[in-house]
Design an enzyme around this catalytic site. Structure first.
Site, PDB file in Angstrom:
ATOM      1  N   SER A 156       0.917  -1.022   0.148  1.00  0.00           N
ATOM      2  CA  SER A 156      -0.053  -0.083   0.069  1.00  0.00           C
ATOM      3  C   SER A 156       0.564   1.234   0.012  1.00  0.00           C
ATOM      4  O   SER A 156       0.442   2.372  -0.559  1.00  0.00           O
ATOM      5  CB  SER A 156      -0.931  -0.046   1.073  1.00  0.00           C
ATOM      6  OG  SER A 156      -0.179  -0.173   2.321  1.00  0.00           O
ATOM      7  N   GLY A 191       4.672  -9.017   4.209  1.00  0.00           N
ATOM      8  CA  GLY A 191       3.519  -9.000   4.677  1.00  0.00           C
ATOM      9  C   GLY A 191       2.365  -9.115   3.391  1.00  0.00           C
ATOM     10  O   GLY A 191       1.435  -9.759   3.408  1.00  0.00           O
ATOM     11  N   GLU A 204      10.879  -9.470  -4.371  1.00  0.00           N
ATOM     12  CA  GLU A 204      11.164  -8.166  -3.779  1.00  0.00           C
ATOM     13  C   GLU A 204      12.889  -8.209  -3.631  1.00  0.00           C
ATOM     14  O   GLU A 204      13.639  -7.214  -3.859  1.00  0.00           O
ATOM     15  CB  GLU A 204      10.456  -7.773  -2.509  1.00  0.00           C
ATOM     16  CG  GLU A 204       9.058  -7.632  -2.790  1.00  0.00           C
ATOM     17  CD  GLU A 204       8.363  -7.281  -1.692  1.00  0.00           C
ATOM     18  OE1 GLU A 204       7.436  -6.672  -1.585  1.00  0.00           O
ATOM     19  OE2 GLU A 204       8.656  -7.596  -0.369  1.00  0.00           O
TER      20      GLU A 204
END
Ligand code: 5RP
Length: 218
Positions: free
Chosen positions: A30, A96, A103
């Site tokens: 987010s 998460g 990543e």
């Protein structure tokens, strides 16, 4: 100020680290979604992006940002990503959003890791946030037993399949005082694809969104 407003402030501040005419490494989550929106505002000044997840790829493409396969790219000046926790040595817990393996791969290629977080993510000792571990599905129970031997309490993240077709174990109850050693130890368990400790390759720059403004470290 809401948590999302703090994330937005950190995400937009990361634009200062993007060099014109380069390909940008883009994380997932987010906070990164705000960075992607910021990147959209300069899309004509960059070549494009290498993405760490299908979710970020979709958002980047919707903004008209060209996606490069990491195998076509020999260097990335920056990788911008969030974190679930970050300590004073710039070691992080990530994953998460279950995108930890891609990543870590994109971060490994980049010259600089720019970590963007809201003010709730900084900690003295990593481990309150359960440590995500991506595992090959047939090895899940074996890896869980090995993680228990290390003192953790692994919990299967039910219903989640990573972009690589694997499963996630979230390891509760760890107090991670030596993140580099634990990162290497967990990665050495057969069946582990990677774990969410980013200590060997930590962040180079930390941008923390707070009600008082964005704090930059170092
Ligand atoms: C995804 C990640 C994210 O960076 C991490 O979970 C932080 O997410 P958010 O910005 O939504 O708080 O590692 O795998």
């Amino acid at each position: 100020m809401t948590q999302d407003e703090m994330k937005k402030a950190a995400g937009w501040a990361a634009l200062d680290y993007v060099t014109p005419d380069t390909i940008v490494g883009v994380g997932t989550g987010s906070t990164v979604n705000h960075f992607i929106d910021a990147l959209g505002s300069v899309k004509d000044q960059i070549k494009g992006a290498v993405s760490s997840s299908e979710a970020s790829t979709t958002r980047l493409e919707q903004l008209g940002i060209r996606i490069f396969d990491l195998n076509e790219v020999s260097e990335l000046a920056v990788y911008v990503d969030g974190a679930d926790e970050i300590d004073g040595s710039m070691a992080m817990i990530k994953g998460g959003g279950a995108a930890l393996t891609r990543e870590k791969i994109v971060a490994a290629v980049a010259d600089r890791f720019i970590c963007i977080v809201d003010g709730t993510k900084t900690v003295d000792i990593l481990g309150s946030f359960p440590l995500p571990v991506e595992v090959i599905p047939m090895a899940r129970a074996y890896v869980a037993r090995e993680l228990t031997r290390l003192g953790g309490k692994p919990v299967y993240r039910e219903g989640v399949v990573t972009d690589n077709g694997n499963h996630i174990l979230d390891v509760h109850g760890l107090q991670i005082t030596e993140p580099r050693a634990l990162e290497a130890r967990i990665n050495a368990i057969v069946g582990v694809v990677t774990n969410g400790l980013f200590a060997e390759r930590g962040a180079d720059v930390l941008l923390i969104g707070t009600p008082e403004g964005v704090i930059r470290k170092p």
